[in-house]
Design an enzyme around this catalytic site. Structure first.
Site, short mmCIF file in Angstrom:
data_model
loop_
_atom_site.label_atom_id
_atom_site.label_comp_id
_atom_site.label_asym_id
_atom_site.label_seq_id
_atom_site.Cartn_x
_atom_site.Cartn_y
_atom_site.Cartn_z
N CYS A 105 -3.62 11.21 -4.82
CA CYS A 105 -2.25 10.99 -4.36
C CYS A 105 -1.60 12.34 -4.08
O CYS A 105 -1.70 13.26 -4.91
CB CYS A 105 -1.44 10.24 -5.41
SG CYS A 105 0.25 9.88 -4.89
N HIS A 151 -2.50 1.25 -1.93
CA HIS A 151 -1.94 2.42 -2.61
C HIS A 151 -0.48 2.62 -2.21
O HIS A 151 0.39 2.83 -3.06
CB HIS A 151 -2.78 3.65 -2.25
CG HIS A 151 -2.28 4.93 -2.84
ND1 HIS A 151 -2.89 5.52 -3.92
CD2 HIS A 151 -1.24 5.74 -2.51
CE1 HIS A 151 -2.24 6.64 -4.23
NE2 HIS A 151 -1.25 6.80 -3.37
N GLU A 152 -0.19 2.55 -0.91
CA GLU A 152 1.18 2.78 -0.43
C GLU A 152 2.12 1.65 -0.83
O GLU A 152 3.27 1.90 -1.20
CB GLU A 152 1.20 3.01 1.08
CG GLU A 152 0.37 4.19 1.56
CD GLU A 152 0.63 5.50 0.83
OE1 GLU A 152 1.78 5.76 0.42
OE2 GLU A 152 -0.32 6.29 0.67
N HIS A 155 3.29 2.25 -4.23
CA HIS A 155 4.40 3.22 -4.27
C HIS A 155 5.75 2.54 -4.03
O HIS A 155 6.75 2.91 -4.64
CB HIS A 155 4.22 4.30 -3.20
CG HIS A 155 3.42 5.47 -3.64
ND1 HIS A 155 3.78 6.29 -4.69
CD2 HIS A 155 2.27 6.00 -3.14
CE1 HIS A 155 2.89 7.25 -4.83
NE2 HIS A 155 1.96 7.11 -3.90
#
Length: 193
Positions: A105, A151-152, A155
């Protein structure tokens, strides 16, 4: 001529990375403010060659917005180029099959000291989102694209990849990852989101 700015990235420990980002309204999606943010996020990701995805909270904007820019690199030559803007993304379906994939990251540290570890991700996902032009899209993603999007999206919900690491012995710095993992195999592992 549009001026593009490199945005300051937020690092692990910054409270914005642990907040649920707010949805972007329909009126905001096509506003100059959001268009500028998208352009600057894309510029930040591409110009600094930081990774393959960037979520708005990582640049200090608590909004449900992420940009993806997957490009071949010296240590990742086999990938198919892919760019997308995801606004208000929702993963509507996930494959039962998962894979343990290397992940990092750009908010976990700069340069050689950034963190990497193995994370379990679904091999295929279906996502509903608004594109940069405001149109709603429903698409299936697999492979590296699916990994980066998961992953995003994490976030955008205040989750970090480190929350998903089950085997903490897999942690290593970027320098060690390149030396020990990526240099030995360029097709069997996927990397930094």
């Amino acid at each position: 001529m549009v001026t593009k700015y490199t945005l300051e990235r937020r690092q692990f420990g910054d409270p914005i990375l642990r907040k649920e980002a707010r949805r972007v309204t329909k009126a905001e999606i096509t506003s100059g403010k959001i268009r500028t943010l998208i352009t600057d996020m894309q510029h930040t990701l591409k110009s600094l060659k930081l990774g393959v995805g960037l979520a708005a909270p990582q640049v200090g904007a608590s909004l449900q917005l992420a940009v993806i820019c997957i490009q071949p690199t010296a240590h990742r030559p086999e990938v198919t180029p892919f760019e997308e803007v995801l606004i208000n993304p929702v993963i509507t379906e996930k494959s039962e099959g998962t894979a343990l994939l290397w992940e990092g990251c750009i908010s976990s540290g700069d340069g050689d000291v950034g963190l990497f570890a193995k994370v379990s991700r679904h091999k295929e996902i279906y996502v509903t989102y608004q594109a940069a032009d405001g149109t709603t899209r429903k698409r299936a993603f697999s492979g590296l694209q699916a990994q980066v999007i998961q992953h995003e999206v994490d976030h955008l919900h205040g989750a970090l990849f480190v929350d998903r690491v089950e085997d903490t012995s897999s942690y290593m710095t970027y320098a060690e990852y390149i030396k020990r993992i990526r240099s030995k195999t360029t097709t069997a592992t996927r990397d930094s989101v």
